[in-house]
Design an enzyme around this catalytic site. Structure first.
Site, short mmCIF file in Angstrom:
data_model
loop_
_atom_site.label_atom_id
_atom_site.label_comp_id
_atom_site.label_asym_id
_atom_site.label_seq_id
_atom_site.Cartn_x
_atom_site.Cartn_y
_atom_site.Cartn_z
N HIS A 90 0.83 -1.21 0.00
CA HIS A 90 0.00 0.00 0.00
C HIS A 90 0.86 1.26 0.00
O HIS A 90 0.55 2.23 -0.69
CB HIS A 90 -0.92 0.01 1.23
CG HIS A 90 -2.04 -0.98 1.13
ND1 HIS A 90 -2.92 -1.20 2.17
CD2 HIS A 90 -2.44 -1.79 0.13
CE1 HIS A 90 -3.80 -2.11 1.80
NE2 HIS A 90 -3.54 -2.49 0.57
N TYR A 100 -9.54 4.16 2.66
CA TYR A 100 -10.05 3.00 3.40
C TYR A 100 -11.56 3.10 3.62
O TYR A 100 -12.25 2.08 3.66
CB TYR A 100 -9.31 2.85 4.73
CG TYR A 100 -7.96 2.20 4.57
CD1 TYR A 100 -7.84 0.81 4.56
CD2 TYR A 100 -6.82 2.96 4.40
CE1 TYR A 100 -6.61 0.21 4.39
CE2 TYR A 100 -5.58 2.37 4.23
CZ TYR A 100 -5.48 0.99 4.23
OH TYR A 100 -4.25 0.40 4.05
N GLU A 142 1.06 2.17 7.89
CA GLU A 142 1.47 2.89 6.69
C GLU A 142 1.92 4.30 7.02
O GLU A 142 2.82 4.85 6.37
CB GLU A 142 0.34 2.87 5.67
CG GLU A 142 0.15 1.48 5.05
CD GLU A 142 -1.23 1.20 4.52
OE1 GLU A 142 -1.96 2.18 4.20
OE2 GLU A 142 -1.62 0.01 4.44
N ARG A 207 3.11 -1.18 -11.28
CA ARG A 207 3.65 -2.53 -11.06
C ARG A 207 4.84 -2.41 -10.10
O ARG A 207 5.48 -1.36 -10.03
CB ARG A 207 4.11 -3.17 -12.37
CG ARG A 207 3.01 -3.51 -13.35
CD ARG A 207 2.05 -4.58 -12.86
NE ARG A 207 1.11 -4.96 -13.91
CZ ARG A 207 -0.04 -4.34 -14.15
NH1 ARG A 207 -0.40 -3.28 -13.43
NH2 ARG A 207 -0.84 -4.75 -15.11
N THR A 409 -0.64 -11.25 -6.29
CA THR A 409 -1.74 -11.87 -5.55
C THR A 409 -1.37 -13.19 -4.93
O THR A 409 -2.16 -13.78 -4.20
CB THR A 409 -2.91 -12.11 -6.51
OG1 THR A 409 -2.50 -13.03 -7.51
CG2 THR A 409 -3.38 -10.82 -7.14
#
Length: 412
Positions: A90, A100, A142, A207, A409
């Protein structure tokens, strides 16, 4: 892991009781969630891999994560490694606290829509409380990660300084900051997020790519495989754009280095490390190896790498030269090749045929199984890493000493 906001025992009981239902309908829920959220907030297309959305990999991964959270909602320590990995991801995507609330709204609405009358007000309330607690954990962690890069927030423009082929499939991109300011260091093994504009989509796509060089202040290096994709008609979108469309002098955007897969030089260099990779999974290993060599360390390092053939193997000369210059023989390399080429010489270009099989290598000099301090780092396709982990555990390695670099994933 950060402490979650308290969830009442009643809410915990409801969440755990509904976990099997969430597992049964999980992918349906998460697919609806992503579709509705992105339709309402198209700006989020710049954060999510739309390729993973199309393939269904992202909904499947989220469904598995939701089920895991429901299962361990009363023992979140079981999820600490996953939470840390996701928090770094994140951070690398510049996710902000206010997002969020958007995710929570659409996720709970998707649960209610799929379950229908079975989603009672009590269930909705319990899941809202559980989501809020988890969101607080991520937001707080974070915040800490962002604070560590206080002089670099969000996306930063970099210029392709050099573009160097490393094999028939892998090319290195040397990326220098456009503003000319010194780059922060990073921990060997970490990655950056990169975003480029995708014309056929009409928006940016991010990416993650491992940094493939020891830390420097003037440039970062990534080494990218031109990905044919699992299906020939669906090639790797961003990797192909980088290979085909980006040339020296072009500009793209990066976020600060992130990732929980790394070797921390402060841990000392007395512990031997085994670097086990397949294909392009060697990129973080190169960073780890070069960092150790550049520091003058006498650390024992075992390089174990597997590829289909030597033509696609990157950094071969660099690895051979590094081993040759190591007068103390602290670094050794073992190569597996599935299909050796006619000119390849066993013992020089490769040591074993076939995929990586750790039972074939010396258990002491290559795997350091006689040293309880040894650490093991592996990167490559997900199932390959799981096989490595399974083997190491079977021969007595503590799972805490085994580190996997899980990108995307984990659906591969």
């Amino acid at each position: 892991m950060a402490v979650a906001a308290p969830i009442s025992p009643e809410h915990i009981a409801i969440v755990k009781a509904t976990a099997p239902v969430l597992k049964e309908h999980g992918v349906t829920i998460t697919t609806l969630f992503y579709n509705n959220m992105i339709a309402a907030h198209p700006e989020l297309k710049n954060i999510f891999s739309m390729s993973n959305q199309t393939s269904g990999a992202q909904p499947r991964a989220l469904a598995a994560a939701v089920f895991a959270y429901a299962t361990y909602v009363d023992d979140l320590g079981q999820l600490s490694a996953a939470v840390e990995r996701i928090a770094h991801k994140h951070e690398s995507l510049n996710v902000q606290p206010e997002q969020y609330a958007i995710v929570g709204k659409h996720l709970i609405e998707a649960v209610a829509a799929v379950l229908g009358d079975a989603c009672t007000p009590e269930i909705g309330e319990a899941w809202t409380a559980a989501y809020t607690a988890l969101a607080d954990i991520f937001i707080n962690r974070e915040k800490q990660l962002y604070a560590a890069h206080e002089n670099w927030q969000g996306w930063r423009r970099f210029q392709v300084q050099q573009k160097v082929p490393e094999s028939s499939e892998i090319t290195s991109f040397y990326l220098a900051p456009e503003d000319g300011q010194p780059l922060p260091s990073f921990l060997p093994g970490q990655y950056i997020s990169l975003q480029v504009f995708v014309p056929q989509m009409g928006h940016m796509q991010p990416r993650q790519y491992s940094l493939s060089e020891a830390p420097r202040s003037d440039y970062y290096r990534i080494s990218v495989k031109k990905d044919k994709g699992k299906k020939p008609e669906v090639p790797g979108l961003i990797s192909n754009l980088l290979h085909e469309n980006y040339k020296e002098g072009d500009v793209l955007e990066l976020t600060a280095p992130a990732g929980e897969f790394f070797v921390d030089p402060k841990d000392g260099t007395d512990k031997p490390i085994a670097l086990i990779s397949a294909g392009v999974g060697l990129t973080p290993m190169i960073s780890i190896l070069n960092s150790s060599v550049n520091s003058g360390s006498a650390q024992r390092i075992s390089w174990i790498h597997g590829v289909h053939n030597t033509e696609v193997r990157a950094f071969s000369k660099h690895i051979h030269d590094t081993c040759a210059k190591d007068v103390n023989n602290n670094i050794n390399a073992t190569f597996f090749v599935t299909s050796p080429q006619q000119q390849d010489v066993q013992g020089v270009d490769y040591h074993f045929t076939g995929r990586i099989d750790l039972s074939k290598v010396d258990p002491k000099t290559t795997l350091f199984l006689d040293d309880p301090r040894a650490e093991y780092y592996t990167c490559g396709p997900y199932l390959f890493m799981r096989d490595v982990e399974k083997y190491l555990i079977s021969v007595g390695v503590d799972p805490k000493r085994i580190h996997l670099e899980v990108f995307g994933t984990g659906d591969e």
